[in-house]
Design an enzyme around this catalytic site. Structure first.
Site, PDB file in Angstrom:
ATOM      1  N   ASP A 146       2.809  10.372  -0.071  1.00 44.76           N
ATOM      2  CA  ASP A 146       4.244  10.094   0.029  1.00 44.76           C
ATOM      3  C   ASP A 146       4.989  10.601  -1.206  1.00 44.76           C
ATOM      4  O   ASP A 146       5.676   9.850  -1.897  1.00 44.76           O
ATOM      5  CB  ASP A 146       4.467   8.596   0.229  1.00 44.76           C
ATOM      6  CG  ASP A 146       3.844   8.092   1.513  1.00 44.76           C
ATOM      7  OD1 ASP A 146       4.586   7.792   2.458  1.00 44.76           O
ATOM      8  OD2 ASP A 146       2.600   8.009   1.579  1.00 44.76           O
ATOM      9  N   TYR A 176       9.285  15.310   2.367  1.00 47.87           N
ATOM     10  CA  TYR A 176      10.460  14.534   2.805  1.00 47.87           C
ATOM     11  C   TYR A 176      11.628  15.461   3.101  1.00 47.87           C
ATOM     12  O   TYR A 176      12.781  15.145   2.824  1.00 47.87           O
ATOM     13  CB  TYR A 176      10.836  13.477   1.773  1.00 47.87           C
ATOM     14  CG  TYR A 176       9.948  12.256   1.827  1.00 47.87           C
ATOM     15  CD1 TYR A 176      10.378  11.076   2.422  1.00 47.87           C
ATOM     16  CD2 TYR A 176       8.662  12.293   1.310  1.00 47.87           C
ATOM     17  CE1 TYR A 176       9.536   9.970   2.488  1.00 47.87           C
ATOM     18  CE2 TYR A 176       7.820  11.196   1.372  1.00 47.87           C
ATOM     19  CZ  TYR A 176       8.266  10.030   1.961  1.00 47.87           C
ATOM     20  OH  TYR A 176       7.436   8.941   2.036  1.00 47.87           O
ATOM     21  N   HIS A 289      -2.759   8.785   7.363  1.00 46.68           N
ATOM     22  CA  HIS A 289      -1.490   8.351   6.785  1.00 46.68           C
ATOM     23  C   HIS A 289      -1.229   6.846   6.895  1.00 46.68           C
ATOM     24  O   HIS A 289      -0.891   6.188   5.905  1.00 46.68           O
ATOM     25  CB  HIS A 289      -0.336   9.114   7.426  1.00 46.68           C
ATOM     26  CG  HIS A 289       0.983   8.875   6.742  1.00 46.68           C
ATOM     27  ND1 HIS A 289       1.183   9.139   5.403  1.00 46.68           N
ATOM     28  CD2 HIS A 289       2.167   8.378   7.207  1.00 46.68           C
ATOM     29  CE1 HIS A 289       2.419   8.830   5.069  1.00 46.68           C
ATOM     30  NE2 HIS A 289       3.046   8.359   6.141  1.00 46.68           N
ATOM     31  N   HIS A 299       5.662  -1.781   7.478  1.00 46.74           N
ATOM     32  CA  HIS A 299       4.817  -1.059   8.448  1.00 46.74           C
ATOM     33  C   HIS A 299       3.664  -1.902   8.983  1.00 46.74           C
ATOM     34  O   HIS A 299       2.585  -1.374   9.278  1.00 46.74           O
ATOM     35  CB  HIS A 299       4.281   0.235   7.821  1.00 46.74           C
ATOM     36  CG  HIS A 299       5.354   1.154   7.333  1.00 46.74           C
ATOM     37  ND1 HIS A 299       6.344   1.647   8.172  1.00 46.74           N
ATOM     38  CD2 HIS A 299       5.614   1.666   6.097  1.00 46.74           C
ATOM     39  CE1 HIS A 299       7.157   2.428   7.458  1.00 46.74           C
ATOM     40  NE2 HIS A 299       6.749   2.453   6.212  1.00 46.74           N
TER      41      HIS A 299
END
Length: 435
Positions: A146, A176, A289, A299
């Site tokens: 990330d 991103y 991931h 999440h």
């Protein structure tokens, strides 16, 4: 005007298909990095990065604005003296109003282990150097997921640059870019100093998907730019593959492609695991991931489906360590399986704290689960040193500290040396993963 129009289209489309979770609040991140316009000659190699491409081979990838630039790489073991060369393939893609440059992928080799090579892309431009991984232990991996393109990203990369490592592992969410394709270009420039010198082995995250119904396919940009050695490992998709270095077999799985028992990924995983001889390859590491073991509010439950389908395979094979991202925090588990501690299960580590623009996932569930050993919402990176066939040392380093400071650390013993994969038990467990 063009950028505003793209944003309008994306807003309308995504409002239909995306549900945003609001059960946790992220603290303010650092600002997104600004990249001033820096025009280069059309044929000059840009966004150079390397990856492993089978035994004793390395893939060199780069972009040029000149569509006629050759895909040649010259290389040798002395600066400016290129004794070998190779020519590769090219690709490009269009995404709404954006057209990529010419994307080159060239495999060089055979190369000697643990050796510095100097190379040049396209017959001109600057000279780069890389170092191949060793053939024997010890082997060190830098791990950060990330990443994004913020001040925190730059801090993470600066910390990694100070450590001695052989390979970078990235469990998804690279640039991103989020549909703004020029952000793939700036990400390539940002990571080039590190990614051109040591192999970067990556898998996809949700921010790589970038699918626009009726307009673009999922993972179009990611697959074009970050080609991994999937064909070399018998996979039919760039979204999942495996590779080996020294006595370590590393499997990169896809959280965002089909993973049920009828899927191609599931069949490939069974076949790949069945080929691993743990007596010759004592360490088995898996990356994907979306974490399966996660005590953060963020999440929750998103990895349950994949876990239900694939954890029995990983357990049967005796996977030592699982690395994931997605949750923007750090967490390390005990050895676990089927939702609870198990001395013959894998250690799970979430390391989605590389520097993304969305900030940290600061809220963890209480009480802390019995399987969770350490958890903290700070940006940082991990280092995994496989010392020998029986022992590995894992450490996590906060960006707020100097690189040598270890905020979390643990010695990990390989399952092959612990008795969990004893001869009789190993053979019976292997039946579960036979094709």
């Amino acid at each position: 005007m063009e950028t505003k129009f793209i944003h309008l289209i994306l807003t309308l489309l995504l409002s239909i298909s995306v549900t945003v979770r609001t059960d946790y609040v992220r603290p303010q991140p650092r600002k997104t990095l600004h990249f001033p316009w820096n025009p280069k000659p059309p044929s000059q190699p840009q966004q150079v990065h390397i990856s492993l491409a089978g035994e004793k081979h390395m893939q060199i990838s780069w972009v040029t604005n000149d569509k006629s630039a050759p895909s040649i790489v010259e290389y040798g073991t002395s600066p400016g003296i290129y004794t070998s060369s190779a020519e590769g393939d090219t690709t490009s893609y269009s995404y709404l109003f954006y057209s990529s440059g010419k994307i080159h992928h060239t495999v060089i080799g055979p190369l000697e282990h643990d050796t510095v090579y100097f190379y040049r892309c396209g017959g001109q431009g600057p000279e780069f150097q890389l170092k191949t991984p060793p053939a024997q232990f010890p082997v060190t991996f830098a791990v950060a997921g990330d990443l994004g393109q913020t001040g925190w990203t730059k801090s993470t990369l600066d910390h990694i640059d100070q450590c001695k490592y052989n390979i970078h592992l990235l469990p998804g969410d690279l640039s991103y870019a989020d549909y703004m394709q020029h952000r793939w270009d700036t990400f390539g420039e940002l990571v080039q100093p590190l990614a051109s010198a040591r192999p970067w082995m990556v898998t996809e995250g949700n921010h790589e998907k970038e699918k626009i119904p009726l307009f673009t396919d999922a993972f179009q940009s990611y697959n074009a730019r970050w080609k991994m050695p999937f064909e070399e490992s018998g996979s039919t998709s760039n979204l999942y593959y495996s590779f080996e270095v020294a006595g370590i077999h590393v499997i990169m799985l896809g959280s965002y492609t089909d993973y049920d028992e009828l899927s191609d990924q599931y069949s490939w995983l069974k076949a790949d695991l069945s080929k691993v001889d743990r007596r010759k390859t004592p360490w088995l590491v898996v990356l994907f991931h979306v974490p399966w073991y996660n005590s953060n509010n963020a999440h929750q439950g998103e990895g349950d489906g994949m876990m239900a389908a694939m954890e029995p395979l990983l357990y049967a094979a005796g996977v030592d360590l699982v690395l994931a991202g997605h949750v923007h925090a750090y967490e390390r588990s005990k050895r676990v399986n089927n939702g609870k501690s198990d001395p013959c299960g894998a250690v799970h580590i979430t390391i989605g704290d590389g520097g993304n623009r969305e900030g940290l996932a600061a809220k963890f569930r209480k009480p802390q689960p019995e399987w969770s050993m350490f958890r903290e919402a700070s940006f940082g990176h991990g280092e995994l040193k496989i010392v020998n066939s029986t022992h590995a040392f894992w450490s996590w380093h906060r960006n707020d500290d100097d690189e040598p400071v270890r905020s979390d650390q643990v010695w990990i013993t390989s399952l092959i040396s612990s008795g969990c994969l004893a001869e009789k038990n190993y053979e019976s467990r292997k039946i579960l993963i036979s094709p």
